[in-house]
Design a protein around this motif. Sequence first.
Motif, PDB file in Angstrom:
ATOM      1  N   LYS A  52       9.372  -4.548  -5.001  1.00  0.00           N
ATOM      2  CA  LYS A  52       9.545  -3.984  -3.289  1.00  0.00           C
ATOM      3  C   LYS A  52      10.430  -4.042  -3.277  1.00  0.00           C
ATOM      4  O   LYS A  52      11.633  -4.837  -4.178  1.00  0.00           O
ATOM      5  CB  LYS A  52       9.172  -5.586  -2.912  1.00  0.00           C
ATOM      6  CG  LYS A  52       7.461  -5.722  -2.887  1.00  0.00           C
ATOM      7  CD  LYS A  52       7.789  -7.588  -2.126  1.00  0.00           C
ATOM      8  CE  LYS A  52       6.063  -7.100  -1.895  1.00  0.00           C
ATOM      9  NZ  LYS A  52       5.118  -8.664  -0.912  1.00  0.00           N
ATOM     10  N   SER A  72       0.961  -7.026   3.597  1.00  0.00           N
ATOM     11  CA  SER A  72       0.784  -8.080   2.851  1.00  0.00           C
ATOM     12  C   SER A  72       0.590  -8.112   1.676  1.00  0.00           C
ATOM     13  O   SER A  72      -0.429  -6.769   1.134  1.00  0.00           O
ATOM     14  CB  SER A  72       0.457  -8.575   3.513  1.00  0.00           C
ATOM     15  OG  SER A  72      -1.553  -8.083   3.625  1.00  0.00           O
ATOM     16  N   ASP A  73       0.582  -8.584   0.532  1.00  0.00           N
ATOM     17  CA  ASP A  73       0.667  -8.532  -0.927  1.00  0.00           C
ATOM     18  C   ASP A  73      -1.448  -7.889  -0.930  1.00  0.00           C
ATOM     19  O   ASP A  73      -0.900  -6.875  -2.066  1.00  0.00           O
ATOM     20  CB  ASP A  73       0.831  -9.769  -1.667  1.00  0.00           C
ATOM     21  CG  ASP A  73       1.982  -9.647  -1.566  1.00  0.00           C
ATOM     22  OD1 ASP A  73       3.292  -9.231  -1.615  1.00  0.00           O
ATOM     23  OD2 ASP A  73       2.708 -11.122  -1.856  1.00  0.00           O
TER      24      ASP A  73
END
Length: 220
Positions: A52, A72-73
């Motif tokens: 990221k 989101s992950d």
Amino acid sequence: MIKATNIRKTFGSLEVLKGVDVSIEKGEIISIVGASGAGKTTLLQILGTLDKPDKTEGLALQINNTETSKLSDKELAKFRNEHIGFIFQFHQLLPEFTALENVCIPAFIKNTSKAEAEKRAKELLEFLGLSHRINHKPNELSGGEQQRVAVARALINNPSIVFADEPSGNLDSESADRLHNLFFELRAQFGQTFVIVTHNEDLANMADRKLTMVDGNIVD
């Protein structure tokens, strides 16, 4: 296809990426070159959503019209599995599985049925000239064959984009040449976009565009 704006990445006090902007069109083959430490692999990993970027003003990373920096992950993992393929310098095949089984793994993660996954895997392995090697394990394959199995694995979920990090760096010159030409055959056959980090000047110069990185920035 890919639009990245103000991509920055720091590790402690080391600023590896210094506000990179890059735009890549569908079906392009892009090479990224530069000296070791210029930030090539870090950029590739961020564009491929394996890492990221720093949260900074103006940050954007759109892939297939999806703003991935806001996922989101869990959403990111699903997006990556469905849209992105990866090829690394070392094939990263699992030694206990056959070529066919290795290729099927991303499809199984996507919950593709065993029959459908194996059918697609066999088609890819045949296209790559490996139909006679599907039941062989990695240690029974040559370096070039191992890397072609890794290519098939990268393609099993029909990704829009394939990211490759020094894909021919571990191959002899003949196998490297075959792999380089294969990328263009795959683009013609399946329409994928390729983003390739490489020190191989022949491969870099074959690309539609060559991006050069210096000290965390793209300079051309």
